[in-house]
Each structure stands twice: as structure tokens, then as C-alpha cells.
Motif scaffolding. Sequence first.
Motif, short mmCIF file in Angstrom:
data_model
loop_
_atom_site.label_atom_id
_atom_site.label_comp_id
_atom_site.label_asym_id
_atom_site.label_seq_id
_atom_site.Cartn_x
_atom_site.Cartn_y
_atom_site.Cartn_z
N LEU A 18 46.04 39.78 47.30
CA LEU A 18 47.01 40.71 46.73
C LEU A 18 48.06 39.97 45.92
O LEU A 18 48.53 38.90 46.32
CB LEU A 18 47.68 41.52 47.85
N ARG A 19 48.44 40.56 44.81
CA ARG A 19 49.43 39.96 43.92
C ARG A 19 50.05 41.06 43.07
O ARG A 19 49.62 42.22 43.13
CB ARG A 19 48.77 38.91 43.03
N ALA A 20 51.06 40.70 42.30
CA ALA A 20 51.72 41.67 41.43
C ALA A 20 50.68 42.32 40.52
O ALA A 20 49.88 41.63 39.89
CB ALA A 20 52.79 40.98 40.60
N GLY A 21 50.69 43.63 40.50
CA GLY A 21 49.72 44.36 39.70
C GLY A 21 48.53 44.88 40.48
O GLY A 21 47.80 45.75 40.01
N SER A 22 48.29 44.35 41.69
CA SER A 22 47.20 44.85 42.52
C SER A 22 47.48 46.30 42.93
O SER A 22 48.60 46.62 43.34
CB SER A 22 47.03 44.00 43.78
N ARG A 23 46.47 47.13 42.82
CA ARG A 23 46.59 48.53 43.24
C ARG A 23 45.88 48.70 44.58
O ARG A 23 44.71 48.35 44.72
CB ARG A 23 46.01 49.47 42.20
N VAL A 24 46.61 49.22 45.57
CA VAL A 24 46.11 49.30 46.95
C VAL A 24 46.20 50.73 47.45
O VAL A 24 47.20 51.42 47.21
CB VAL A 24 46.94 48.37 47.87
N VAL A 25 45.18 51.16 48.17
CA VAL A 25 45.24 52.42 48.89
C VAL A 25 45.09 52.11 50.37
O VAL A 25 44.24 51.30 50.76
CB VAL A 25 44.15 53.41 48.42
#
Length: 245
Positions: free
Chosen positions: A34-41
Motif C-alpha cells: 500500500l502507498r499513496a494512490g492505492s485504492r482499497v476496499v
Amino acid sequence: MENNELVSISQGALAIMNPTTPEKVLAAGRAAGLRAGSRVVEAGCGNGTILALWGREYGISGVGVEAREDACGRAEQTFRAAGIGDRVAVRCMDAREYVPDEPFDCAAAIGASHIWGGFAATLDALLGMVTDEGTIVIGDRCWRSDRTPPEFAREWPDILTEYEILGTVREAGLDVAAVIRADGNDWDRYESGIWQSVLSWLGDNPGHPERDFMIDYLHRLQDEYFGYSREHMGWAIFVLVPGFW
């Protein structure tokens, strides 16, 4: 008592509704890339603590899906308090009915496999929410070995051993990037938090018609924990990535 109300009473006050810690949750996010810009649900996001941790530490955006209305309200407050209310939203609905507008980079279900009825079904559902390169994070119970006494194993027919989980993951075309296990202290803290919440409710509701049910529920949880769960049942976060084979 309706199950969602029971969960809210027994676990609603817990920051993380599982036997794990913020440090272990962050380790799972790191292993998932995970990093800046990662989209997580996150399915079954509870009060939003896990997404808040990942949002603050890694700069992710995304959606938490939660069926309990009181938890949805707490999750929104958690996201605002963490300063990520503009990046992470809550969908107050049954995760089984959630269909993303577009695939995510990571899908998580931390202690929420009951939504689909077990690890394999949860993995299948989460795979439908991510890109072909997406990662999966599942936190779930597991038997410590295949020698669990049958009288205990029958009480939890949907729970797998870790080796069975590994096979399920590989059958889905994935590899395990990390496993982050709960230890005894994590279990004790989690279970004790539930007992204290139930005891607090009993103290606040002396004439409630469900009082006897709640007393029985508390004692049943403690019988399970001291009788066999503490010895035979594990819990871990599994970070899964596309396989290279």
C-alpha cells in the motif's frame, strides 16, 4: 437478540474488532504494497480503524463497506478524525451486495469471512473487487493444527488449518506474501474486551428482556475460550498477491 445488535454490544467499543494490533495491521498494509494512490476496499470495516491506519500511514483512498448502521456512523467519525474523510468513504450495506464501480488495488476482509461463510468464499468475493494485479488481505480464524479434537472442530465447520488456507490460496492462483499471527496477548485482550463490554451492558440494563440471553452468551464465550479456543484456535492476517506460476 438480532445478530447485528449483539455484535454492536459486545464489540462495538473495540478499536479493532479482532485479536490483532495497530502495528500488525500496518505490517499487513506494508506487505500488501500500500502507498499513496492505492485504492482499497474493506468489507466489514467496523468502526473504520483499519482503513484509518492505512490512510494515515500509507496515504490510501477507498471505501469501507459495513452493514451495521451504528458502526457506519463511527467509521465516518474515525475517518474524519484521521484526516482522511475526503479520501475514504463508507457504504452502509451488506458487503455481499456491493459491486465496485471500478476494481480496487487491494481488497480486505479483516475478521469478516462470516459475511460469505468462510475463507474460500471470502477470497473469491474479494478477487472480484480487485484488478488483475490487485492484492488481497484476509484476517481469519484458523486451527493451529489438523489434530484439533473433533468435538471442538465440529463447532466451527468453516474454519480451516493454515495448511488448508495455503492450498486454497494456491488454487486461486495466488501466493502468500505474508502471514501475521495473533499471539496469546492479542487473544486475551480481544476476548477480555468483549467480556467487559457485555458486563457493562448487563450493569446498565438490569431489567432488559434479553438479560438472561446475554448472561448465557457471556458464559458461553468464556467456556469456549478457556475450554479449547485458547489452545487450539489461531488467528492471522494473510496477505495474498498474484502468483508467479
